[in-house]
Structures are given as structure tokens and as C-alpha cells.
Design an enzyme around this catalytic site. Structure first.
Site, PDB file in Angstrom:
ATOM      1  N   ARG A 150       0.835  -1.192   0.000  1.00 49.01           N
ATOM      2  CA  ARG A 150       0.000   0.000   0.000  1.00 49.01           C
ATOM      3  C   ARG A 150       0.876   1.251   0.000  1.00 49.01           C
ATOM      4  O   ARG A 150       2.014   1.220   0.477  1.00 49.01           O
ATOM      5  CB  ARG A 150      -0.917   0.013   1.226  1.00 49.01           C
ATOM      6  CG  ARG A 150      -1.820  -1.219   1.364  1.00 49.01           C
ATOM      7  CD  ARG A 150      -2.579  -1.174   2.670  1.00 49.01           C
ATOM      8  NE  ARG A 150      -3.479  -2.319   2.833  1.00 49.01           N
ATOM      9  CZ  ARG A 150      -3.161  -3.457   3.458  1.00 49.01           C
ATOM     10  NH1 ARG A 150      -1.947  -3.612   3.974  1.00 49.01           N
ATOM     11  NH2 ARG A 150      -4.043  -4.436   3.556  1.00 49.01           N
ATOM     12  N   LYS A 174      -1.572  -2.763   8.165  1.00 46.42           N
ATOM     13  CA  LYS A 174      -2.716  -2.370   8.972  1.00 46.42           C
ATOM     14  C   LYS A 174      -2.704  -3.118  10.305  1.00 46.42           C
ATOM     15  O   LYS A 174      -2.331  -4.280  10.373  1.00 46.42           O
ATOM     16  CB  LYS A 174      -4.020  -2.672   8.226  1.00 46.42           C
ATOM     17  CG  LYS A 174      -4.259  -1.759   7.029  1.00 46.42           C
ATOM     18  CD  LYS A 174      -5.613  -2.018   6.410  1.00 46.42           C
ATOM     19  CE  LYS A 174      -5.905  -1.035   5.282  1.00 46.42           C
ATOM     20  NZ  LYS A 174      -7.235  -1.277   4.680  1.00 46.42           N
ATOM     21  N   HIS A 244      -2.846   2.402  -5.831  1.00 48.92           N
ATOM     22  CA  HIS A 244      -3.618   1.180  -5.641  1.00 48.92           C
ATOM     23  C   HIS A 244      -3.768   0.416  -6.953  1.00 48.92           C
ATOM     24  O   HIS A 244      -3.946  -0.800  -6.948  1.00 48.92           O
ATOM     25  CB  HIS A 244      -4.987   1.495  -5.041  1.00 48.92           C
ATOM     26  CG  HIS A 244      -5.358   0.588  -3.909  1.00 48.92           C
ATOM     27  ND1 HIS A 244      -4.641   0.530  -2.736  1.00 48.92           N
ATOM     28  CD2 HIS A 244      -6.346  -0.339  -3.782  1.00 48.92           C
ATOM     29  CE1 HIS A 244      -5.188  -0.364  -1.928  1.00 48.92           C
ATOM     30  NE2 HIS A 244      -6.212  -0.914  -2.544  1.00 48.92           N
ATOM     31  N   ARG A 247      -0.986  -1.890  -6.979  1.00 51.24           N
ATOM     32  CA  ARG A 247      -1.240  -2.983  -6.042  1.00 51.24           C
ATOM     33  C   ARG A 247      -2.167  -4.027  -6.686  1.00 51.24           C
ATOM     34  O   ARG A 247      -1.904  -5.226  -6.619  1.00 51.24           O
ATOM     35  CB  ARG A 247      -1.872  -2.421  -4.763  1.00 51.24           C
ATOM     36  CG  ARG A 247      -2.217  -3.450  -3.689  1.00 51.24           C
ATOM     37  CD  ARG A 247      -2.604  -2.694  -2.417  1.00 51.24           C
ATOM     38  NE  ARG A 247      -3.269  -3.523  -1.420  1.00 51.24           N
ATOM     39  CZ  ARG A 247      -2.633  -4.281  -0.528  1.00 51.24           C
ATOM     40  NH1 ARG A 247      -1.312  -4.365  -0.547  1.00 51.24           N
ATOM     41  NH2 ARG A 247      -3.318  -4.970   0.367  1.00 51.24           N
ATOM     42  N   HIS A 270      -3.564  -8.977   3.417  1.00 46.79           N
ATOM     43  CA  HIS A 270      -5.013  -9.018   3.591  1.00 46.79           C
ATOM     44  C   HIS A 270      -5.372  -9.854   4.812  1.00 46.79           C
ATOM     45  O   HIS A 270      -4.873 -10.971   4.978  1.00 46.79           O
ATOM     46  CB  HIS A 270      -5.701  -9.636   2.367  1.00 46.79           C
ATOM     47  CG  HIS A 270      -5.753  -8.726   1.182  1.00 46.79           C
ATOM     48  ND1 HIS A 270      -5.857  -9.181  -0.115  1.00 46.79           N
ATOM     49  CD2 HIS A 270      -5.722  -7.374   1.091  1.00 46.79           C
ATOM     50  CE1 HIS A 270      -5.891  -8.159  -0.941  1.00 46.79           C
ATOM     51  NE2 HIS A 270      -5.808  -7.052  -0.236  1.00 46.79           N
ATOM     52  N   TYR A 279      -9.280 -10.562  -6.894  1.00 46.60           N
ATOM     53  CA  TYR A 279      -8.338 -10.537  -8.013  1.00 46.60           C
ATOM     54  C   TYR A 279      -8.505 -11.736  -8.929  1.00 46.60           C
ATOM     55  O   TYR A 279      -8.135 -11.677 -10.105  1.00 46.60           O
ATOM     56  CB  TYR A 279      -6.906 -10.466  -7.481  1.00 46.60           C
ATOM     57  CG  TYR A 279      -6.657  -9.225  -6.667  1.00 46.60           C
ATOM     58  CD1 TYR A 279      -6.555  -7.984  -7.274  1.00 46.60           C
ATOM     59  CD2 TYR A 279      -6.560  -9.286  -5.283  1.00 46.60           C
ATOM     60  CE1 TYR A 279      -6.350  -6.832  -6.530  1.00 46.60           C
ATOM     61  CE2 TYR A 279      -6.361  -8.142  -4.528  1.00 46.60           C
ATOM     62  CZ  TYR A 279      -6.257  -6.927  -5.159  1.00 46.60           C
ATOM     63  OH  TYR A 279      -6.068  -5.800  -4.417  1.00 46.60           O
TER      64      TYR A 279
END
Length: 298
Positions: A150, A174, A244, A247, A270, A279
Site C-alpha cells: 500500500r 494495517k 492502488h 497494487r 489481507h 483478483y
């Protein structure tokens, strides 16, 4: 109602280790909710009921907000009220029956492999004279495409997070979750070249930041987005924009090349495999387009 809201924001920051951007988003959504409830007659958090929450979402919808934004705001309200019930700020959670629209699943915009190649090659040509910012831009593009990290993770990197010998980078994602992501030879070469000119931008305030702005401070997210947007716009044959997109592109190309879903999930950081599965839809659409263009009875 400000006291429980501030306590909840501290909880997100200190106990849940949410990023400053996530905390700000919660604050914005919840202030909107509480303002709406006050307009409907709520004098404290205990007097907020389900009807007030539903009217709040209805007003948001009428103002033209997207389904994904409405879903996010409803989720913020549910998180806050569930916490308030646990902490004794309300007698019962009024948001348990608060429904929200399903998020629209848009297929991410991705580059074809030849476009990704041109993206970094064109940037490398521009950096041919060795101008530090141009060299930095190549390293930014190469690392984003190579790793799929990210933009917030990219600008948070320090120089010692990069292991050139093993060709890996240590990323803080995150929830302050750390992961190690590999990258290839082109990205390694771009980083070596960047390290060779980085000192030209270093100032007393640079610190350990891997990527620097033109004034020597840590490269910001807005600056990084501008780097990517310029490079994508220069391609001329894609509507993809922003970090993004790289990404999404990295994830799609990994899956197209045979990588398994769990490995891609780990690389991207994730929390849920369902997020990574998006994806696979992109890859299926590409397969369908190729079939339609190639098969005589398509």
C-alpha cells in the site's frame, strides 16, 4: 455525547492499534451520526435508538453518498454502539438491527504486463541523467509494482527495512502487523541506484526514511500518488490511476503467473482471503476476453 466518542477513538488508537487515518474516518462518520441523532432529539448516547440510526443513513443516502460509503458508515456506527454497550454507556445496543447496503464490487483497474513494463521503462529513461528525484520515482514505481504494498506502507518504510541481499522489504501494515515481502531484480537495481543518490536530498530532518521528498523530508502519500499518477497518465492507453492500481496489478499478475491465493494474501497483507479473491475475478475476465477474441466459435 462527546465523552464516549472520544473514549472510543482512544480505544481504537491505543487498544486496537488502528492507523491515524482509520481513526479520523471513524471520527468523521460518528460525528455525523451523533449530530443527526441530536437533531432528532437525542440528549445523550442512551437516548439514541434504531429509528434515529436509520434516519441518519436515509439522509446520507438522499445526499448522494455511494453504497460503499453508506456501508462503511453503518459499520462504524455498529462498532461504536457495540463498544458503548460493553462499556456501559448504553443499556442495549440499538444498532444490532441496523442494515446497510451491500458494497458494490467493482473490478479493480489493472495494467496489462506490457503496460507495466512500459511504465517502469519510461520512468527509467527519464531518470537516465541521474537526477535524484527521477531516480527516486523509478524506485517508487518498481517497488510498488514488485511488492503490491500500500502507498501508506511504502512511505512508512525506513532505509534499514530493505534487505538488498535477500531482496526483501519489512513492511508494517494495517493493525501494526509486520510482514516480509520479496521483490525482484529490477526493483533491487532501482533501489541500489536510489541509495546511490539519496544523500543528495538528505537534510537534518530526513531521519531514516527510505524515500525522501525534494526538501529532504519523508516522502508523503500525496507526493507518492503524484509520482504514480504522472507515470500512468504518460502511458496514454489506460484509465488506471493511483498507487492502488499498481497494487491491483501486482496481485493480478501474480495470480495470472500461477501464484496460489494464500501466498498472494500473505504478500498483500489481507486479513481476509475473501479480499484477495477479488483478483481472481479480474483474471477470469481477462481469460474471457482472450477467449472471445481468439476462439472461432466464441
Amino acid at each position: 455525547m462527546a465523552q464516549p466518542l472520544n473514549a472510543f477513538l482512544r480505544y481504537l488508537d491505543l487498544e486496537r492499534s488502528r492507523s491515524i487515518h482509520t481513526v479520523r474516518a471513524y471520527e468523521s462518520d460518528l460525528r455525523s451520526m451523533l449530530t443527526s441523532a441530536a437533531e432528532d432529539g437525542a440528549v445523550d448516547l442512551r437516548s439514541v435508538d434504531l429509528a434515529m440510526l436509520r434516519r441518519w443513513l436515509g439522509r446520507q443516502s438522499e445526499s448522494g453518498l455511494s453504497r460503499s460509503t453508506l456501508a462503511r458508515r453503518a459499520a462504524a456506527a455498529r462498532s461504536f454502539m457495540a463498544w458503548a454497550a460493553r462499556e456501559g454507556h448504553v443499556d442495549a445496543d440499538p444498532s444490532l438491527r441496523l442494515a446497510s447496503p451491500k458494497r458494490q464490487q467493482h473490478l479493480p483497474e489493472v495494467l496489462h504486463q506490457d503496460q507495466a513494463e512500459r511504465l517502469v521503462q519510461d520512468a527509467a529513461v527519464a531518470a537516465g541523467e541521474g537526477e535524484p528525484l527521477a531516480v527516486r520515482d523509478v524506485a517508487v514505481l518498481e517497488l510498488l509494482y514488485a511488492t503490491g504494498i500500500r502507498v501508506g506502507e511504502l512511505v512508512g518504510l525506513d532505509a534499514d527495512d530493505v534487505d538488498l541481499e535477500r531482496r526483501t522489504v519489512r513492511v508494517l501494515g494495517k493493525g501494526n502487523k509486520e510482514r516480509t515481502v520479496p521483490f525482484g531484480v529490477p526493483a533491487a537495481d532501482a533501489l541500489v541506484r536510489w541509495f546511490g543518490v539519496r544523500n543528495a536530498l538528505v537534510t537534518a530532518g530526513s531521519g531514516p526514511a527510505l524515500f525522501l521528498g525534494k526538501r529532504g523530508g519523508r516522502l508523503g502519500q500525496r507526493q507518492a500518488r503524484e509520482v504514480v499518477d504522472r507515470a500512468l497518465a504518460a502511458l496514454g492507453d489506460t484509465s488506471a490511476r493511483g498507487p492502488h492500481a499498481l497494487r491491483h496489478t501486482a496481485a493480478t499478475h501474480l495470480l495470472d503467473g500461477g501464484a496460489d491465493l494464500r501466498s498472494v494474501q500473505e504478500l498483500l497483507g489481507h486479513a481476509s482471503l475473501a479480499t484477495t479473491q477479488l483478483y481472481t475475478h479480474v483474471s477470469v475476465e481477462r481469460l474471457r476476453a482472450s477467449y472471445t477474441a481468439s476462439h472461432p466459435r466464441a
